[in-house]
Each structure stands twice: as structure tokens, then as C-alpha cells.
Design a protein around this motif. Structure first.
Motif, short mmCIF file in Angstrom:
data_model
loop_
_atom_site.label_atom_id
_atom_site.label_comp_id
_atom_site.label_asym_id
_atom_site.label_seq_id
_atom_site.Cartn_x
_atom_site.Cartn_y
_atom_site.Cartn_z
N ILE A 1 -41.56 11.42 60.81
CA ILE A 1 -40.23 11.41 61.41
C ILE A 1 -39.21 10.83 60.45
N ILE A 2 -39.53 9.73 59.79
CA ILE A 2 -38.61 9.10 58.84
C ILE A 2 -38.35 10.03 57.66
N VAL A 3 -39.37 10.69 57.16
CA VAL A 3 -39.20 11.61 56.02
C VAL A 3 -38.29 12.77 56.41
N VAL A 4 -38.52 13.36 57.57
CA VAL A 4 -37.70 14.48 58.02
C VAL A 4 -36.25 14.05 58.19
N ILE A 5 -36.03 12.89 58.81
CA ILE A 5 -34.66 12.40 59.01
C ILE A 5 -33.99 12.13 57.67
N ALA A 6 -34.69 11.47 56.75
CA ALA A 6 -34.10 11.13 55.46
C ALA A 6 -33.78 12.38 54.63
N LEU A 7 -34.71 13.32 54.55
CA LEU A 7 -34.48 14.50 53.73
C LEU A 7 -33.44 15.44 54.34
N MET B 1 -50.10 6.90 65.00
CA MET B 1 -48.73 6.42 65.18
C MET B 1 -48.04 6.18 63.84
N ALA B 2 -48.75 5.62 62.87
CA ALA B 2 -48.15 5.37 61.55
C ALA B 2 -47.82 6.70 60.87
#
Length: 124
Positions: A93-99, A86-87
Motif C-alpha cells: 500500500i505504501i509503495v503504491v501510494i508513494a509511486l 499484514m507487513a
């Protein structure tokens, strides 16, 4: 007697990994290199194709995130049972959204903020 019954040794950390000064220095040096190289690529124009430059910078950003996770957040197989699924999914997901979000915003700002050639002729 009382102090020895409740004293906790410095080595007891409940299984959590803690970094040494050597690990922090390695993480810092890797972070500096992973920041300086993309900066140099952009400032020198070493790669002529802007899309290729953006992809290279994104690759450096992903590597730098992994370096931070390992050297500063101490996410490894020794701490708290290792990287949980999960981590890892949340991080990806956060990396893909941010980049992708950053690139999307920068592209649209560049496209929408630059005047067209017909508008350039009307400027005073």
C-alpha cells in the motif's frame, strides 16, 4: 562464575536475522545499479516514449524497494516467522501510494507550470 551465568553468546539473536558484510555489500551494489540505470535512461533518452520510460523507472523502483527490504531490513523467512501478511500488505500500500502519488504530482506540476502557446506570445 557470575559472568558465565549471565553471559550471552554472540550467536544468540532471538531468531532475528542479521546481515553479514557480504550481504550489505551485495545490497549496496544492487542499490547503486538500480539507481544508476534509471538515471542513465532518463539522461540519455534511451527510450523515446516518456510513458514507457516512466513505467521502466517504476519497475526499477519496485525492485529497489524489495532489495532494501531483503538486504537492509532483513525481511526474510528466517526472521520473526517470515514476512507476515499484514507487513506485506502495508508495504504494498505504501509503495503504491508513494509511486502513484509522485507521478501524479509530477504530471500536474508539469502541466500547470508550463505556459501555453498563447501565453508565450505575451511574454516580454
Amino acid at each position: 562464575m557470575h559472568a558465565s551465568a549471565h553471559s550471552h553468546g554472540h550467536d544468540e539473536h532471538d531468531g532475528a536475522a542479521h546481515g553479514s558484510m557480504r550481504e550489505y555489500v551485495i545490497g549496496f551494489l544492487l542499490s547503486v545499479v538500480l539507481t544508476a540505470v534509471p538515471f542513465w535512461l532518463v539522461m540519455s533518452g534511451a527510450i523515446a516514449d516518456k510513458q514507457a520510460t516512466a513505467l521502466v523507472i517504476m519497475a526499477f523502483a519496485i525492485v529497489q524497494i524489495v532489495v532494501h527490504m531483503i538486504y537492509f531490513l532483513h525481511m526474510n523467512t528466517k526472521s520473526e516467522g517470515g514476512w507476515t501478511m499484514m507487513a506485506l500488505i502495508f508495504t504494498v500500500i505504501i509503495v503504491v501510494i508513494a509511486l502513484s502519488g509522485s507521478l501524479w504530482v509530477m504530471y500536474h506540476l508539469n502541466y500547470n507550470m508550463m505556459p501555453s502557446m498563447s501565453e508565450m506570445g505575451q511574454l516580454p
